[in-house]
Design an enzyme around this catalytic site. Structure first.
Site, PDB file in Angstrom:
ATOM      1  N   CYS A  41     -79.462 -44.204  72.826  1.00 44.15           N
ATOM      2  CA  CYS A  41     -79.191 -45.353  73.707  1.00 44.15           C
ATOM      3  C   CYS A  41     -79.025 -44.934  75.171  1.00 44.15           C
ATOM      4  O   CYS A  41     -79.061 -45.777  76.065  1.00 44.15           O
ATOM      5  CB  CYS A  41     -77.957 -46.110  73.223  1.00 44.15           C
ATOM      6  N   HIS A  78     -76.319 -50.714  78.920  1.00 39.27           N
ATOM      7  CA  HIS A  78     -77.040 -50.648  77.655  1.00 39.27           C
ATOM      8  C   HIS A  78     -76.550 -51.779  76.753  1.00 39.27           C
ATOM      9  O   HIS A  78     -75.364 -52.088  76.718  1.00 39.27           O
ATOM     10  CB  HIS A  78     -76.804 -49.288  76.998  1.00 39.27           C
ATOM     11  N   ASN A  84     -79.794 -54.638  69.822  1.00 34.94           N
ATOM     12  CA  ASN A  84     -79.767 -53.324  70.469  1.00 34.94           C
ATOM     13  C   ASN A  84     -81.154 -52.684  70.332  1.00 34.94           C
ATOM     14  O   ASN A  84     -81.570 -52.334  69.227  1.00 34.94           O
ATOM     15  CB  ASN A  84     -78.691 -52.460  69.798  1.00 34.94           C
TER      16      ASN A  84
HETATM   17  N1  COA Z   1     -71.526 -58.849  58.062  1.00 31.43           N
HETATM   18  C1  COA Z   1     -70.384 -59.169  57.457  1.00 31.43           C
HETATM   19  N2  COA Z   1     -69.385 -58.272  57.269  1.00 31.43           N
HETATM   20  C2  COA Z   1     -69.556 -57.046  57.746  1.00 31.43           C
HETATM   21  C3  COA Z   1     -70.745 -56.637  58.384  1.00 31.43           C
HETATM   22  C4  COA Z   1     -71.750 -57.607  58.541  1.00 31.43           C
HETATM   23  N3  COA Z   1     -72.902 -57.350  59.155  1.00 31.43           N
HETATM   24  N4  COA Z   1     -70.614 -55.351  58.741  1.00 31.43           N
HETATM   25  C5  COA Z   1     -69.412 -54.930  58.351  1.00 31.43           C
HETATM   26  N5  COA Z   1     -68.763 -55.961  57.726  1.00 31.43           N
HETATM   27  C6  COA Z   1     -67.445 -55.955  57.136  1.00 31.43           C
HETATM   28  C7  COA Z   1     -66.960 -54.589  56.743  1.00 31.43           C
HETATM   29  O1  COA Z   1     -67.453 -54.216  55.470  1.00 31.43           O
HETATM   30  C8  COA Z   1     -65.464 -54.778  56.758  1.00 31.43           C
HETATM   31  O2  COA Z   1     -65.080 -55.407  55.562  1.00 31.43           O
HETATM   32  P1  COA Z   1     -63.678 -55.057  54.834  1.00 31.43           P
HETATM   33  O3  COA Z   1     -62.623 -55.449  55.849  1.00 31.43           O
HETATM   34  O4  COA Z   1     -63.714 -55.906  53.626  1.00 31.43           O
HETATM   35  O5  COA Z   1     -63.714 -53.584  54.584  1.00 31.43           O
HETATM   36  C9  COA Z   1     -65.231 -55.781  57.893  1.00 31.43           C
HETATM   37  O6  COA Z   1     -66.502 -56.416  58.113  1.00 31.43           O
HETATM   38  C10 COA Z   1     -64.772 -55.124  59.172  1.00 31.43           C
HETATM   39  O7  COA Z   1     -65.608 -53.985  59.435  1.00 31.43           O
HETATM   40  P2  COA Z   1     -65.423 -53.103  60.685  1.00 31.43           P
HETATM   41  O8  COA Z   1     -66.488 -52.035  60.665  1.00 31.43           O
HETATM   42  O9  COA Z   1     -64.008 -52.655  60.811  1.00 31.43           O
HETATM   43  O10 COA Z   1     -65.752 -54.162  61.833  1.00 31.43           O
HETATM   44  P3  COA Z   1     -65.615 -54.035  63.372  1.00 31.43           P
HETATM   45  O11 COA Z   1     -64.718 -55.072  63.861  1.00 31.43           O
HETATM   46  O12 COA Z   1     -65.365 -52.627  63.810  1.00 31.43           O
HETATM   47  O13 COA Z   1     -67.093 -54.421  63.858  1.00 31.43           O
HETATM   48  C11 COA Z   1     -69.120 -53.409  64.618  1.00 31.43           C
HETATM   49  C12 COA Z   1     -68.194 -53.670  63.435  1.00 31.43           C
HETATM   50  C13 COA Z   1     -70.276 -52.587  64.119  1.00 31.43           C
HETATM   51  C14 COA Z   1     -69.632 -54.741  65.139  1.00 31.43           C
HETATM   52  C15 COA Z   1     -68.336 -52.702  65.733  1.00 31.43           C
HETATM   53  O14 COA Z   1     -67.606 -51.633  65.209  1.00 31.43           O
HETATM   54  C16 COA Z   1     -69.237 -52.189  66.814  1.00 31.43           C
HETATM   55  O15 COA Z   1     -69.946 -52.938  67.456  1.00 31.43           O
HETATM   56  N6  COA Z   1     -69.206 -50.878  67.073  1.00 31.43           N
HETATM   57  C17 COA Z   1     -70.085 -50.287  68.061  1.00 31.43           C
HETATM   58  C18 COA Z   1     -71.457 -50.222  67.483  1.00 31.43           C
HETATM   59  C19 COA Z   1     -72.480 -49.803  68.461  1.00 31.43           C
HETATM   60  O16 COA Z   1     -72.415 -50.186  69.604  1.00 31.43           O
HETATM   61  N7  COA Z   1     -73.456 -49.041  68.005  1.00 31.43           N
HETATM   62  C20 COA Z   1     -74.556 -48.618  68.785  1.00 31.43           C
HETATM   63  C21 COA Z   1     -74.099 -47.688  69.833  1.00 31.43           C
HETATM   64  S1  COA Z   1     -75.326 -47.331  70.961  1.00 31.43           S
END
Ligand code: COA
Length: 335
Positions: A117, A262, A292
């Site tokens: 990224c 980004h 993304n």
């Molecule tokens: N749909 C529904 N539920 C989902 C899901 C989806 N697409 N993805 C994860 N979940 C669930 C998980 O399984 C978890 O369930 P549980 O509580 O029963 O265990 C719950 O949602 C919370 O998951 P968590 O990973 O803690 O969520 P979060 O609030 O951290 O959000 C992201 C997840 C990925 C949106 C967030 O962490 C994020 O954006 N991180 C940065 C990612 C990024 O920018 N990546 C590229 C970098 S260049």
């Protein structure tokens, strides 16, 4: 002799026609429009057609032609290609040579950048260095991704898969002696302690065997991410490096005409904007429609911002990125 600088003289972008909504993703995995929009701001993304043999170089070549048209240059005027991608057409050779062949360009230097990224920001810094040292006059810098063919569409992969889209963006970077329109500086970082917090483990020379049935069963051919850690580091590192770039030129946030971050998660970008104290009218985001697109996201945003009248000649533009590696960086430029 006048000092030699580099500047962006052409921009172009390209996305596939196929729109994949959050509801479409719900057909394959347990997810919902509400979850995705609330956590990421993404409503839809573009994916290449199912079954089509389309790689990053195919999307990249469209964006490259548009950037060359915009610059008023012929393909043959390019004396170097830099290709940034996380999703190469093949393990080797680099995707840049496939783009070169599709453009019909004869022998010249072609360099692939694998900074995910942060790839476009690293690419701009590299183009600038080649140009300022006299090793190149006009560099074609392309960021392109076909993520959709490498994502886990089952519920196991939902945390990663819902985030990513396919697309390409390109910039022509050329030598200039005009100090009023030029790249001012680049500030690049990486911290390999976090390499395994966003990575793809399978099918690599470091595994024995490089690919096993167990790897396939365990989904090791799909990217894995520690989402919370990525989020936490992104919202810290991006404002930090943005301030560093501004301070290097005695500029304040109020001097910025356009901030392009980004496009990983709209919530990350909102927190970065808040931390910097920059008003929304000076920011351009389009993750809502494209997801993304990794190395393509910044040029895709820049090109769109200009078409929407948000980017003008001479504007002070700050580009900030964060991604796998972890890698991060900022470029400050006078457009
Ligand atoms: N749909 C529904 N539920 C989902 C899901 C989806 N697409 N993805 C994860 N979940 C669930 C998980 O399984 C978890 O369930 P549980 O509580 O029963 O265990 C719950 O949602 C919370 O998951 P968590 O990973 O803690 O969520 P979060 O609030 O951290 O959000 C992201 C997840 C990925 C949106 C967030 O962490 C994020 O954006 N991180 C940065 C990612 C990024 O920018 N990546 C590229 C970098 S260049």
């Amino acid at each position: 002799m006048a000092e030699r600088f580099s500047r962006i003289v052409g921009l172009g972008s390209y996305v596939p026609d196929r729109v994949v909504t959050n509801h479409d993703l719900g057909e394959w995995m347990d997810t919902s429009d509400e979850w995705i929009v609330e956590r990421t701001g993404i409503h839809e993304r573009r994916w290449v057609d199912e079954g089509a043999r389309i790689g990053s170089s195919d999307l990249g070549v469209e964006a490259a032609r548009r950037a060359l048209d915009d610059a008023g240059l012929d393909v043959g005027d390019v004396d170097m290609i830099i290709f940034a991608t996380l999703s190469p057409d093949h393990q080797f050779p680099g995707t840049g040579v496939f783009l070169q062949q599709k453009l019909g360009l004869g022998p010249r230097p072609v360099l692939d950048i694998r900074q995910q990224c942060t790839g476009f920001v690293y690419g701009l810094a590299t183009a600038d260095a080649y140009i300022r040292t006299g090793m190149a006059e006009r560099v074609l810098l392309v960021g392109a991704e076909v993520h959709s063919t490498g994502l886990d569409r089952s519920t196991r992969g939902r945390d990663v898969t819902v985030l990513f889209g396919d697309g390409a963006g390109a910039a022509v970077v050329a030598a200039t002696d005009d100090p009023a329109r030029r790249l001012l500086s680049a500030h690049l970082y990486a911290d390999g302690r976090f390499a395994k917090d966003l990575w793809l483990d399978g099918m690599c020379a470091a595994r024995r065997p490089p690919l096993s049935v167990e790897d396939l069963e365990q989904g090791r051919l799909y990217p894995r991410m520690n989402g919370r850690k990525v989020f936490k580091h992104a919202v810290t590192r991006m404002p930090e490096v943005a301030r560093e770039a501004l301070a290097a030129h005695g500029c304040g946030v109020e001097d910025i005409d356009l901030l392009v971050c980004h496009q990983a998660n709209l919530r990350i970008n909102e927190l970065v904007q808040q931390a910097l104290g920059i008003p929304p009218e000076k920011v351009h985001n389009n993750i809502q429609r494209y997801g993304n697109t990794t190395a393509a996201s910044i040029p895709l945003c820049l090109d769109e911002a200009r078409r929407e009248g948000k980017l003008h000649p001479g504007d002070l533009v700050l580009l900030v990125a964060f991604g796998a590696g972890f890698t991060w960086g900022a470029v400050l430029l006078r457009f």
